[in-house]
Design a protein around this motif. Sequence first.
Motif, mmCIF file in Angstrom:
data_model
loop_
_atom_site.group_PDB
_atom_site.id
_atom_site.type_symbol
_atom_site.label_atom_id
_atom_site.label_comp_id
_atom_site.label_asym_id
_atom_site.label_seq_id
_atom_site.Cartn_x
_atom_site.Cartn_y
_atom_site.Cartn_z
ATOM 1 N N GLU A 140 0.835 -1.207 0.000
ATOM 2 C CA GLU A 140 0.000 0.000 0.000
ATOM 3 C C GLU A 140 0.867 1.253 0.000
ATOM 4 O O GLU A 140 0.569 2.232 -0.708
ATOM 5 N N SER A 174 2.268 1.827 -3.379
ATOM 6 C CA SER A 174 1.214 2.340 -4.270
ATOM 7 C C SER A 174 0.963 3.820 -4.024
ATOM 8 O O SER A 174 0.757 4.591 -4.966
ATOM 9 N N VAL A 175 0.971 4.222 -2.751
ATOM 10 C CA VAL A 175 0.786 5.640 -2.416
ATOM 11 C C VAL A 175 1.910 6.472 -3.025
ATOM 12 O O VAL A 175 1.669 7.539 -3.613
ATOM 13 N N ASN A 176 3.137 5.994 -2.907
ATOM 14 C CA ASN A 176 4.267 6.737 -3.477
ATOM 15 C C ASN A 176 4.147 6.861 -4.994
ATOM 16 O O ASN A 176 4.474 7.912 -5.563
ATOM 17 N N THR A 217 1.375 9.559 -5.684
ATOM 18 C CA THR A 217 1.793 10.944 -5.398
ATOM 19 C C THR A 217 2.819 11.410 -6.425
ATOM 20 O O THR A 217 2.848 12.581 -6.803
ATOM 21 N N LEU A 276 -5.869 7.650 -4.636
ATOM 22 C CA LEU A 276 -5.035 7.879 -3.455
ATOM 23 C C LEU A 276 -5.885 7.903 -2.188
ATOM 24 O O LEU A 276 -5.498 7.345 -1.156
ATOM 25 N N ARG A 296 -6.619 4.663 -0.553
ATOM 26 C CA ARG A 296 -5.513 3.970 0.091
ATOM 27 C C ARG A 296 -5.065 4.641 1.380
ATOM 28 O O ARG A 296 -4.553 3.971 2.275
ATOM 29 N N ILE A 297 -5.256 5.965 1.477
ATOM 30 C CA ILE A 297 -4.719 6.693 2.624
ATOM 31 C C ILE A 297 -5.568 7.941 2.843
ATOM 32 O O ILE A 297 -6.169 8.467 1.912
#
Length: 534
Positions: free
Chosen positions: A155, A158-160, A163, A198, A201-202
């Motif tokens: 996760e 994936s966030v990186n 962004t 995004l 996920r967060i």
Amino acid sequence: MSIFSIGLSGLRAAQSGLYTTSANISNVNTPGYNRELLQLSENRSYGVSVDGSERQFNQFVATRLNAASGSLASLDTYYSQVRQIDNLLSDERSGLAPVMQKFFSALGQMNSNPADPSARAGVLGTATTLASQFQSFDNYLEDIERSVNAEMKFEVDSVNALTGQISSLNREILIARSGTGDAPNSLLNQRDKLVHELSQRIDVRVHEQKSGSYTISLNNGSPLVSGDTAYTLEARTDNSDPTRTAVFYNDVAGNQLQLKENVFTRGSLGGLIEFRSKSLDTMRNQLGQMVAVFADAFNTQHQQGTDLNQNPGQAVFSTGAPIAYSNADNGGDAAANVQITDSTALLASDFEIRMTGAGYEVTRLDNGKPVAANFDGATNTLTFNGLSVEMTGTAQQGDSFRVRPLVNQAQNFEMLLTEGSQLAAAQSNASGDNRNGLALLDLQNQLLVEGRGTFNQAYGTMVSTLGNQINVVQANLAAQQGLTEQLDALQQSESGVNLDEEAANLIRFQQYYQANAKVIETGSTILDTILQLR
């Protein structure tokens, strides 16, 4: 202004309308696409001006939908994870209650004939099965924890990636706007789609700058995207516990800061972290609590008896040792050595010990509440909830220690006796004496777990706690699903493509085009007539 220029401007406007409508129709199934409307304005010099296509996008609705989608993803992830434990508890073959009942039943049969070798062998067999079943259950929970750690890393990666793409789009959008001054709708759609992904996920906060660039931050204010710069997260070993994975933030100075778990309240990453802290840790600690109390009580009572060889009773079971970790960021060299002093006073929780200006403070990690602890300065020992923690070395203010007294109890739960004759059922050397065996059997009826519950009641608490969590998650999941669907419908009503409306627009712009062509034709006829008059 001539009739020809007016007609030509109308033709261009009609053609632009047909292009816009065609683009809407062709993208009806494109994820993240926002329908466009042709913008026209009056031009006194030559008729009508085409001001471009306006994207139908409502930032307020999108923000609400992103938040709702993030909460839905969190609940969905939590539910899928907690169901794994529920499936294990509901499996009669792997359940703990049946093996405990079989063990005490075998113990009762031995008490009926204390010298019978087969009855004693039955106790040894069921005791070995009992220990093995507890071990298997804990190993399964540990496998789930390893899986959660791996999924957290996925996760974060994936966030990186998201962004990084958003920051690149910020740059492309600014370049496009500086060149033409118009909003690059396709780039804006791509960026908003990525922001939506995004948010699933967060938990993030989105702010649009006057330049049109997005600034995206965590709910604690730490920026993830600022203009064309992206700040990365990293999933690596927790500073307070080397067996766990935590999320770290890489700031502008290159420092890595461990983020608190309450930063992740939404999204699939938040669901994983919440499941680990609220369900997985609780289940492992409740399991360890049962093992620690059962083994200690059984060993203590067994050692008060005499076996068939006229020897004092030995310890029947061994368990794992409690552990404590020093935080990797501690400034001092202090270490915590923990021992269990009273198993009946153990709580199904981990603890944090922190050095403050007033001394050591102890906090329960399952609910965040402070714990009353006594500190003996002569021995540098803290005592609380059936635990004794000796502090060695020198601690500095702010240093912390994570105490996990129960996490390894079931993992190392083993049967120590190898012969049935070693079972100490008697309290004397008299033949047929089963008084200690009866006392062992009576342990199942005593309130030993936290001084208020039997072993069966403790297991029932495990099952009911998990069941309550599942019921709450299911109810919240259903409610969040409905809210998300409503917001999605609201967003689609404004930004989604309606084929019936677009079909009507095609006819309208076609007629518009034909009418302006007629204007040009009429102008040409008038001009020809004038020329013929000469």
